[in-house]
Scaffold this motif. Structure first.
Motif, short mmCIF file in Angstrom:
data_model
loop_
_atom_site.label_atom_id
_atom_site.label_comp_id
_atom_site.label_asym_id
_atom_site.label_seq_id
_atom_site.Cartn_x
_atom_site.Cartn_y
_atom_site.Cartn_z
N TYR A 42 34.54 19.74 35.55
CA TYR A 42 33.69 20.25 34.61
C TYR A 42 34.39 21.15 33.94
N ARG A 43 35.08 22.16 34.59
CA ARG A 43 35.71 23.67 33.85
C ARG A 43 36.55 22.55 32.77
N ASP A 44 37.29 21.86 33.54
CA ASP A 44 38.02 20.89 32.35
C ASP A 44 37.43 20.29 31.09
N VAL A 45 36.51 19.26 31.09
CA VAL A 45 35.81 19.46 30.35
C VAL A 45 34.97 20.57 29.13
N TYR A 46 34.23 21.03 30.44
CA TYR A 46 34.00 22.19 29.57
C TYR A 46 34.58 22.76 28.44
N ASN A 47 35.88 23.55 29.10
CA ASN A 47 36.81 23.91 27.78
C ASN A 47 37.21 23.12 26.85
#
Length: 61
Positions: A42-47
């Protein structure tokens, strides 16, 4: 999940292409909230989406 996989999943579920990066981000956030995506992904794609100019509907509240 890679962004191209995210687009494919969006199109399969919604029966249309995402119009904006915001659409993808909102869709991805719903998947995360539903427990379908782990926090690291989630963090990777969100960023990535955020760097591309996407803003979440939650940011307007």
């Amino acid at each position: 999940m890679l962004v191209n996989e995210l687009v494919t999943a969006y199109e399969a579920e919604r029966k249309e292409a995402p119009r904006t990066m915001n659409d993808l981000l909102d869709y991805y956030q719903k998947k995360y909230i539903a427990g379908e995506i782990d926090i690291k992904d989630y963090r990777d794609v969100y960023n990535f989406l955020h760097q591309q100019g996407a803003t979440s509907a939650h940011e307007y509240m």
